[in-house]
Scaffold this active site. Sequence first.
Site, mmCIF file in Angstrom:
data_model
loop_
_atom_site.group_PDB
_atom_site.id
_atom_site.type_symbol
_atom_site.label_atom_id
_atom_site.label_comp_id
_atom_site.label_asym_id
_atom_site.label_seq_id
_atom_site.Cartn_x
_atom_site.Cartn_y
_atom_site.Cartn_z
ATOM 1 N N CYS A 264 0.831 -1.207 0.000
ATOM 2 C CA CYS A 264 0.000 0.000 0.000
ATOM 3 C C CYS A 264 0.872 1.266 0.000
ATOM 4 C CB CYS A 264 -0.975 -0.036 1.170
ATOM 5 S SG CYS A 264 -2.416 1.030 0.946
ATOM 6 N N PHE A 309 -3.988 7.210 -3.859
ATOM 7 C CA PHE A 309 -2.842 7.634 -4.663
ATOM 8 C C PHE A 309 -2.235 6.409 -5.330
ATOM 9 C CE2 PHE A 309 -3.396 10.794 -1.395
ATOM 10 C CZ PHE A 309 -3.122 12.002 -2.019
ATOM 11 N N HIS A 354 -3.764 -4.924 0.259
ATOM 12 C CA HIS A 354 -3.524 -5.449 1.603
ATOM 13 C C HIS A 354 -3.609 -6.971 1.573
ATOM 14 C CE1 HIS A 354 -4.718 -1.508 3.904
ATOM 15 N NE2 HIS A 354 -4.115 -1.260 2.755
ATOM 16 N N GLU A 356 -2.957 -9.177 3.900
ATOM 17 C CA GLU A 356 -3.110 -9.867 5.188
ATOM 18 C C GLU A 356 -4.525 -10.383 5.423
ATOM 19 O OE1 GLU A 356 -5.155 -6.558 5.462
ATOM 20 O OE2 GLU A 356 -3.012 -6.395 5.033
#
Length: 380
Positions: A264, A309, A354, A356
Amino acid sequence: MTISTRGAGKAPAVLVLEDGRSFRGRAYGAVGETFGEAVFSTGMTGYQETLTDPSYHRQVVVMTAPHVGNTGVNDDDPESGKIWVSGYVVRDPARIPSNWRSRRTLDEELASQGVVGISGIDTRALTRHLRERGAMRVGIFSGNAVQDEGVLLAKVRQAPEMSGADLAAEVATKEAYVVPAIGTKKFTVAAIDLGIKGMTPHRMAERGIEVHVLPATATLEDVYAVKPDGVFFSNGPGDPSTADHPVSVMRGVLERKTPLFGICFGNQILGRSLGFGTYKLKYGHRGINQPVQDRTTGKVEVTAHNHGFAVDAPLDRVSDTEFGRAEVSHVCLNDQVVEGLQLLDQPAFSVQYHPEAAAGPHDAAYLFDRFVTLMEGQRA
């Protein structure tokens, strides 16, 4: 922000966007006023992980799923020690949660932490507006904070914008801490906390990694003081163009050729470290159902996102950088946005999403294994 936890759910509320459009509903959570960047999340589940993700600092999250709060709030799923969103917008909040782990309602949790929200508005219309006009500043006002909409609009337009915001240090740990390896310790990783989620070091610990989580202000000397086999840069909020210190630290890691993994915000930091630019997306990617292709394998993953972004790197060729050849390793199938980078001449890679799986699918768990493989190769 001014708040009260009394009268939530009964007081009138209004949401005002910086372009002048407004939506009226009822207070949800705390009563008062709050400001942030209006963004929408497309996840149908996992709202508790979303709320406690530090990446959402200074953002007002609009849930596109119409019914929110069904499973209540438990004490096991938070990704940090508090709710980080600035405000919360839902259409139909659950009246009674139904889950064996639930300890309290979502409305109660928002109120207890002072998070001002609004319910009963047309979130589909609001989401379509943000898709067409882009993410923008917003205010939520309820109870005594509701005034003439011209006055409220002026307040919204005085709020800070997300472009140019340097927020990582505001959400990161102030003191270093260690997450021990589960089972036999195999590696040591220095993790730079730019807004890390609790599940991320846990995923590394599951693989025999002892994780030293360091503040966003950690220096290169701090990183190597823990004698790391690898270095990790986390997710986090804000504009990557302001992150000069993390970029400087990452460049030092790249110079030493230590295995490196970023997610990220960490992906944007790697992009900047390699000489690529970054830019603000119109409305970003947020939710747990974003399709991404791993171009190194051809596999398509359903992934969890929160970013406004992106890295400006060429998709059609390998780039020569100060640290060797680099290429775009992952790409979003919805809009061709860069979703990952990798160096071809040394052990460093990153992804924009992400992996996880908190909240979200487990498709990208292999990335932690890829990081382990890099450290094994370096040790060999």
